[in-house]
Design an enzyme around this catalytic site. Structure first.
Site, PDB file in Angstrom:
ATOM      1  N   ARG A 163      -3.858   7.696   4.291  1.00  0.00           N
ATOM      2  CA  ARG A 163      -2.649   7.365   3.526  1.00  0.00           C
ATOM      3  C   ARG A 163      -2.345   8.394   2.452  1.00  0.00           C
ATOM      4  NH1 ARG A 163      -3.485   1.241   2.146  1.00  0.00           N
ATOM      5  NH2 ARG A 163      -3.226   1.990   0.041  1.00  0.00           N
TER       6      ARG A 163
ATOM      7  N   THR B  76       6.737  -6.895   1.810  1.00  0.00           N
ATOM      8  CA  THR B  76       7.895  -6.563   0.961  1.00  0.00           C
ATOM      9  C   THR B  76       9.188  -7.095   1.584  1.00  0.00           C
ATOM     10  OG1 THR B  76       6.817  -4.617   0.044  1.00  0.00           O
ATOM     11  CG2 THR B  76       9.219  -4.603   0.013  1.00  0.00           C
TER      12      THR B  76
ATOM     13  N   ASP C 237       1.018   1.807   9.364  1.00  0.00           N
ATOM     14  CA  ASP C 237       0.619   0.994  10.522  1.00  0.00           C
ATOM     15  C   ASP C 237       1.679   0.985  11.629  1.00  0.00           C
ATOM     16  OD1 ASP C 237      -1.492   0.343   8.853  1.00  0.00           O
ATOM     17  OD2 ASP C 237      -0.589  -1.548   8.204  1.00  0.00           O
TER      18      ASP C 237
ATOM     19  N   ARG D 239     -23.701  13.674  21.102  1.00  0.00           N
ATOM     20  CA  ARG D 239     -23.708  12.322  20.520  1.00  0.00           C
ATOM     21  C   ARG D 239     -22.461  11.543  20.899  1.00  0.00           C
ATOM     22  NH1 ARG D 239     -25.137  14.162  14.373  1.00  0.00           N
ATOM     23  NH2 ARG D 239     -27.393  13.919  14.510  1.00  0.00           N
TER      24      ARG D 239
ATOM     25  N   ARG E 106     -22.987   8.139  15.970  1.00  0.00           N
ATOM     26  CA  ARG E 106     -22.633   8.239  14.557  1.00  0.00           C
ATOM     27  C   ARG E 106     -21.242   7.646  14.360  1.00  0.00           C
ATOM     28  NH1 ARG E 106     -27.248   9.258  14.383  1.00  0.00           N
ATOM     29  NH2 ARG E 106     -28.306  11.020  13.367  1.00  0.00           N
TER      30      ARG E 106
ATOM     31  N   GLY F 236       6.377  -2.650   3.246  1.00  0.00           N
ATOM     32  CA  GLY F 236       6.045  -3.106   4.591  1.00  0.00           C
ATOM     33  C   GLY F 236       6.529  -4.532   4.835  1.00  0.00           C
TER      34      GLY F 236
ATOM     35  N   GLY G  16       0.831  -1.210   0.000  1.00  0.00           N
ATOM     36  CA  GLY G  16       0.000   0.000   0.000  1.00  0.00           C
ATOM     37  C   GLY G  16       0.860   1.252   0.000  1.00  0.00           C
TER      38      GLY G  16
ATOM     39  N   MET H  96      -7.199   2.995  10.452  1.00  0.00           N
ATOM     40  CA  MET H  96      -6.490   1.817   9.937  1.00  0.00           C
ATOM     41  C   MET H  96      -5.438   1.332  10.945  1.00  0.00           C
ATOM     42  SD  MET H  96      -5.915   2.560   5.921  1.00  0.00           S
ATOM     43  CE  MET H  96      -7.154   2.103   4.721  1.00  0.00           C
ATOM     44  N   GLY H  97      -4.580   0.440  10.492  1.00  0.00           N
ATOM     45  CA  GLY H  97      -3.511  -0.063  11.363  1.00  0.00           C
ATOM     46  C   GLY H  97      -3.326  -1.575  11.309  1.00  0.00           C
TER      47      GLY H  97
HETATM   48  O1  F6P Z   1      -0.916  -1.457   5.594  1.00  0.00           O
HETATM   49  C1  F6P Z   1      -1.469  -0.213   5.309  1.00  0.00           C
HETATM   50  C2  F6P Z   1      -2.965  -0.291   5.226  1.00  0.00           C
HETATM   51  O2  F6P Z   1      -3.467   1.014   4.971  1.00  0.00           O
HETATM   52  C3  F6P Z   1      -3.639  -0.889   6.442  1.00  0.00           C
HETATM   53  O3  F6P Z   1      -3.735  -0.001   7.515  1.00  0.00           O
HETATM   54  C4  F6P Z   1      -4.970  -1.323   5.868  1.00  0.00           C
HETATM   55  O4  F6P Z   1      -5.508  -2.396   6.583  1.00  0.00           O
HETATM   56  C5  F6P Z   1      -4.588  -1.762   4.470  1.00  0.00           C
HETATM   57  O5  F6P Z   1      -3.363  -1.129   4.152  1.00  0.00           O
HETATM   58  C6  F6P Z   1      -5.625  -1.410   3.441  1.00  0.00           C
HETATM   59  O6  F6P Z   1      -5.248  -1.960   2.234  1.00  0.00           O
HETATM   60  P1  F6P Z   1      -5.868  -1.539   0.834  1.00  0.00           P
HETATM   61  O7  F6P Z   1      -5.225  -0.244   0.436  1.00  0.00           O
HETATM   62  O8  F6P Z   1      -5.486  -2.637  -0.058  1.00  0.00           O
HETATM   63  O9  F6P Z   1      -7.330  -1.381   1.022  1.00  0.00           O
END
Ligand code: F6P
Length: 365
Positions: free
Chosen positions: A292, A122, A144, A179, A283, A119, A16, A186-187
């Site tokens: 990203r 790789t 992550d 609320r 919500r 990552g 990614g 992510m992570g």
């Molecule tokens: O490893 C980076 C990451 O953004 C993760 O946090 C997430 O789970 C994954 O990649 C999402 O992958 P994709 O871009 O394939 O949806």
């Protein structure tokens, strides 16, 4: 230390994308061209392009104005593991070992070294190609922050800053409407982004994969806040968080990916459970790939440039099969084998957790 003559070097970005990739490419390629007179071959779309032989020579102009640019000028993919290359066949997706195609391309391109920025997926591939005799150097990237053998990866700071801003924005609307606001970040299997952004944004509850949560504790916490007069709550949920009696929420499984599992959905689940079980209006926001995208933070631009520069130095010293790493304030090199031993998750007794608990944050445990 013997100095390697680097005439032609390759660079690829795998997995990614992540803010700071272009700063690394620049950090390797500029000195390689300027000080070593090397030709730099940019391999397109990560390992997919490596197997398929797609590459172009980079010029100084390609490197101009990219230190602050998100994404990657080379393109990337998380679907082309050369050792398990996915191929569509009439009977479905089959995987083949195409590493020989990649090795042939490496030889055709006459590379003296290949830098793979990526990552953990790789780094596993870097390790395998090193064993097969290629001159590989790894550069760790991921929002992550889950790679062991480096204190931090570039991209993480950028993702945390986006997630923190999101929490800040949710705070104002949560307080206006009284609320509960849930933010899913992510992570993967590590809770670093949720923990850092949650701390920085003052989240009331932080749910991370390392601490399986109990629903009752989460409800109790938000209800207690209401009784004390705080008529809103902010919940930061890592995509890999799970209840103690339950499992992670998987959005999709795709056999073509290096990691077939794509996480996502826990935010909606948590939001629904809170609303149904506490009666509080709730919500949910899912930050997704916004984390990203865009420009890297100054911190990530600096770290990425230092990583690039050190990666080139490692190659000139002939220390292949190594990955650059940040240890304290120093950028150094570690064997890739060390880096892939395990994922770097949040230690549950970490000072970060202690600090968060001390200001009243609940982890739902
Ligand atoms: O490893 C980076 C990451 O953004 C993760 O946090 C997430 O789970 C994954 O990649 C999402 O992958 P994709 O871009 O394939 O949806």
């Amino acid at each position: 230390m013997t100095k390697m003559k680097l005439r032609r070097v390759g660079i690829l970005t795998g997995g990614g994308d992540c803010p700071g990739l272009n700063a690394v490419i620049r950090g390797i390629a500029k000195p390689a061209m300027q000080y070593f007179g090397a030709t730099v071959v940019g391999i397109e779309d990560g390992f997919e392009g490596f197997v398929e032989g797609r590459a172009r020579e980079l010029s100084p102009r390609d490197l101009s104005g990219i230190v602050n640019l998100g994404g990657t000028i080379l393109g990337t993919s998380n679907k082309g593991n050369p050792f398990q290359f996915p191929v569509e066949t009439p009977s479905g997706i089959e995987v083949y070992d195409y590493s020989e195609h990649a090795i042939r391309n490496y030889k055709d391109w006459q590379l003296d070294a290949l830098f793979a920025i990526g990552g953990d997926g790789t780094m596993h591939i870097v390790d395998k190609f090193t064993e097969l005799g290629l001159n590989m150097v790894g550069v760790p990237k991921t929002i992550d922050n889950d790679l062991s053998a480096t204190d931090v990866t570039f991209g993480f700071d950028s993702a945390v800053s986006v997630a923190t801003e999101a929490i800040d924005r949710l705070h104002t609307t949560a307080s206006a409407h009284h609320r509960v606001m849930v933010l899913e970040v992510m992570g993967r299997y590590a809770g670093w982004i949720a923990l850092h952004a949650g701390l920085a944004g003052g989240a009331d509850v932080i749910l991370i994969p390392e601490i399986p949560f109990q629903w009752s504790k989460v409800y109790e916490h938000v209800l207690k806040r209401g009784k004390r007069g705080s008529r809103f709550s902010i919940i930061a949920v890592a995509e890999g968080a799970k209840p103690s009696e339950g499992d992670i929420v998987v959005k999709e499984t795709d056999k073509k990916r290096t990691d077939p599992i794509r996480l996502g959905g826990i935010g909606e689940y948590v939001g629904k459970m809170i609303q149904d079980n506490t009666g509080l209006e709730t919500r949910v926001a899912v930050l997704g790939h916004v984390q990203r995208g865009g420009s890297p933070t100054p911190h990530d631009r600096v770290l990425a440039t230092r990583f690039g520069s050190m990666a080139l130095q490692i190659a000139t010293e002939g220390r292949f099969g190594h990955m650059v790493s940040l240890r304290g304030d120093e950028v150094t090199a570690v064997p890739v084998k060390e880096a892939i031993l395990k994922l770097r998750t949040v230690p549950i007794d970490s000072q970060l957790i202690v600090a968060a608990r001390s200001v009243g944050t609940s982890f739902g445990d």
